[in-house]
Structures are given as C-alpha cells and as structure tokens.
Design a protein around this motif. Structure first.
Motif, PDB file in Angstrom:
ATOM      1  N   ALA A   1      -1.666 -36.217   4.024  1.00  0.00           N
ATOM      2  CA  ALA A   1      -1.324 -37.602   3.699  1.00  0.00           C
ATOM      3  C   ALA A   1      -0.518 -38.242   4.822  1.00  0.00           C
ATOM      4  O   ALA A   1      -0.717 -39.416   5.154  1.00  0.00           O
ATOM      5  CB  ALA A   1      -0.538 -37.645   2.387  1.00  0.00           C
TER       6      ALA A   1
ATOM      7  N   VAL B   1       3.052 -43.582  -1.486  1.00  0.00           N
ATOM      8  CA  VAL B   1       2.060 -42.571  -1.832  1.00  0.00           C
ATOM      9  C   VAL B   1       2.735 -41.515  -2.696  1.00  0.00           C
ATOM     10  O   VAL B   1       3.775 -40.978  -2.317  1.00  0.00           O
ATOM     11  CB  VAL B   1       1.468 -41.910  -0.566  1.00  0.00           C
ATOM     12  CG1 VAL B   1       0.531 -40.766  -0.941  1.00  0.00           C
ATOM     13  CG2 VAL B   1       0.746 -42.936   0.281  1.00  0.00           C
TER      14      VAL B   1
ATOM     15  N   LEU C   1       2.208 -37.825  -4.554  1.00  0.00           N
ATOM     16  CA  LEU C   1       1.392 -36.616  -4.585  1.00  0.00           C
ATOM     17  C   LEU C   1       1.861 -35.751  -5.751  1.00  0.00           C
ATOM     18  O   LEU C   1       2.819 -34.983  -5.624  1.00  0.00           O
ATOM     19  CB  LEU C   1       1.525 -35.851  -3.267  1.00  0.00           C
ATOM     20  CG  LEU C   1       1.203 -36.656  -1.997  1.00  0.00           C
ATOM     21  CD1 LEU C   1       1.513 -35.833  -0.755  1.00  0.00           C
ATOM     22  CD2 LEU C   1      -0.253 -37.083  -2.000  1.00  0.00           C
TER      23      LEU C   1
ATOM     24  N   VAL D   1      -4.592 -42.078  -1.797  1.00  0.00           N
ATOM     25  CA  VAL D   1      -3.943 -42.081  -0.489  1.00  0.00           C
ATOM     26  C   VAL D   1      -4.799 -42.848   0.496  1.00  0.00           C
ATOM     27  O   VAL D   1      -6.012 -42.614   0.585  1.00  0.00           O
ATOM     28  CB  VAL D   1      -3.732 -40.641   0.022  1.00  0.00           C
ATOM     29  CG1 VAL D   1      -3.160 -40.670   1.426  1.00  0.00           C
ATOM     30  CG2 VAL D   1      -2.815 -39.889  -0.904  1.00  0.00           C
TER      31      VAL D   1
END
Length: 333
Positions: free
Chosen positions: A139, A291, A293, A331
């Motif tokens: 990412a 972002v 995760l 992403v």
C-alpha cells in the motif's frame, strides 16, 4: 463576561495553576500528575475535572488510561495559554514540578529504549504478530510517487525496513532513530542489500538535524504510538519537507489491546483519522484520503499528507467530508 469569570475562577487556585503548567508540557495521566504534585489521586482528579469543565484542559481516554493536555481550541484554550505564559519561569514550585516531570519523561524514554534494545534483533517477528507487513508495504508503494523522489527521510527508522522498501524510488535516503541498537541492525541490513544511497543516523525526531525544506518525502512507520507528542513529531516532519513534499504516516487505528502498552511500551493505543488530520492541518499539511488495512485484531491506517506552500489555504474538513477513507480493497492503485 460570566463565562470568562467562571473560567478565571476555575484556574484561580495554586494546584490548578500547577496542573495547567504541567499539561502545557505534554499529555499526562492522573497517576503521573499525582506523582509530580505529591497529592492524593481523588484531589488531583477533582482539580482536573474543574479545569476540563472550564475548557482549560482537554481529556481523552485510551483503554483504562485517561490523558490530560492543555486545551487546543476555543476562547478558554487561548486563556489557558495566556495563564501558563504568565507564571514566572523562576517560580520555585514550578521549577520543582518541571524537574519531576522531566524525571517521569526520562523513565518513559528509558522503558521504550530498553524495549528496543531487548527486541532489536527480532523486531520484525514482533510486528508480524500485529499486522501483515507485506500488505502495508504494498500500500505504501502504491501511495509513493512512481517516478520517485530525490530525498527521502524515514523518521524512527528502526531496522531500516522502510528504506529497503522505498530504496528503488529515491535518489538518496536517510533514516533517523535514537536507538544505537536499532541503527546497528539497520546499517547491517542496508549493507547486505547493497543500498549505498541509503544511510542511517542517530537523531531526535522532535529536533531533526536538517534545515527546513530538505526532503521531498518522509515516512513515519509504526512510530507515533511510542511517542510523547505525536503532534510534535508531525510538526517537525512537516518542517523538513519541501512545498509539495509527501508525508506518509503509518500506525494503528484506535484499539483496546492494553497488553501492547504493558508488554511492548506503546504510549498510545492507536489514532483516530480526525485526530491525525487535525495535527496535519496545524503543521501546514493537507491530509489526503486515509487507507485502512483491516487486520486481526488490529487495523493499520496510512495517512498521506502533502506539505503546502507558505500561505496556501488548506481545504477545510467539511470540504473533504465527501471523500471516504479506503479499506484494503480500495487502496489507490
């Protein structure tokens, strides 16, 4: 006028003025403030509540801990700063309080440093317990300019892993850390990988030894949750970025795993998006879409931010409210 008088009355007591002065130097718990003041916890808690109710202090909870700091917004926040500034620097009580505060901060630093020393060789093993590093690194690369940058700074470089990951997209990179043990591991890894354009050095992340506007990009990877002042780290990172420079901050989303604090010296149990975005704005950074995760049990967040030119207008949070944060499946590519 009544509100102003009520606020002044809340501060008009010796212990409460001492608390304001101490909380102006960092985020502190009730236990730490009790140790400094030498007073009972119920008494200190009562004073803290009065100061919070008056808007002079901010309080935020993380798990079983509550932290206090000088208020940051509103008229009472401005008054709090004025009152603290008005306390004579040579006041004997204040000097003693600050000496005790320094001792507490040294103890914190020593605890974190001991942890790093004990775990430097197996740092990646510990991280793998919390998050899939491969996903985070992929990412990061998607967020980093494909064309690369000239100068990169890795703040809190640890074992130098971020330098390895981003080495192919930078002309020159420097990683800084205070732990000699960590730097020894990083130097060895960089030498083995043949990354001669990447270097590490010992430095304080709150007082980076670089002129303003020295770097095109900076990374702060899994560092903020150890720090005394996350906002201070971000402000210093912003200072050394050139206008248009990119900052990538990687850390945990808010969680309740107290074991990370108790066993791994984490100071903070993750960060909310709004909190990080606020620190970025204060430092002249424009925070982009976040972002996320998702992990088990922790979620890792990546906050990208751009250093604006002097005088540039940072878009308001309301203007960005229509831009949702990304999950793992979203992403940017």
């Amino acid at each position: 006028m009544d509100d102003l008088l009520a606020t002044l009355k809340a501060a008009a007591e010796t212990t409460r003025l001492r608390l304001l002065a101490l909380c102006a130097h960092g985020e502190l718990t009730v236990t730490e403030l009790t140790q400094i003041l030498g007073q009972s916890q119920p008494r200190v808690s009562r004073h803290l509540k009065l100061l919070c109710d008056a808007g002079l202090l901010d309080r935020f909870r993380e798990g079983t801990f509550a932290f206090y700091r000088l208020a940051e917004k509103g008229q009472s926040a401005e008054l709090a700063r004025v009152l603290v500034a008005a306390i004579p620097a040579d006041d004997a009580t204040l000097i003693l309080d600050l000496e005790r505060l320094d001792a507490i901060k040294r103890a914190r630093s020593e605890t974190a440093a001991a942890y790093f020393r004990e775990n430097a060789a197996r740092w990646h093993e510990i991280r793998s317990l919390h998050v899939a590093e491969g996903e985070v690194e992929a990412a990061l690369l998607r967020l980093f300019p494909e064309e690369g940058v000239e100068e990169l700074l890795d703040i809190g470089t640890g074992t130098g892993r971020m330098l390895e990951v981003l080495a192919g997209r930078v002309h020159r990179a420097i990683g800084v850390d205070q732990s000699r043990e960590m730097l020894a591991v990083a130097r060895n890894r960089l030498e083995e990988a043949g990354l001669r354009h990447c270097h590490v050095r010992q430095a304080d992340m709150y007082q980076l030894p670089f002129p303003s506007g020295s770097f095109d990009a900076a990374v702060i990877h899994q560092v903020l949750h150890y720090t005394e002042s996350p906002a201070g780290v971000l402000a210093e990172a912003a200072r050394v970025l050139r206008p248009g420079g990119l900052l990538l901050v990687v850390d945990f989303a808010p969680h309740h795993l107290e074991a990370l604090r108790e066993e791994h010296a984490h100071r903070r149990l993750g960060f909310a998006d709004a909190e990080v975005a606020g620190w970025c704005r204060q430092s002249g950074l424009d925070c982009g879409p976040v972002v996320h995760l998702p992990g088990d049990p922790l979620t890792v967040s990546i906050w990208p931010a751009t250093r604006l030119a002097a005088g540039a207008q940072i878009p308001s949070p309301q203007a960005k409210s229509q831009k949702p944060a990304h999950s793992l499946s979203g992403v940017p590519s």
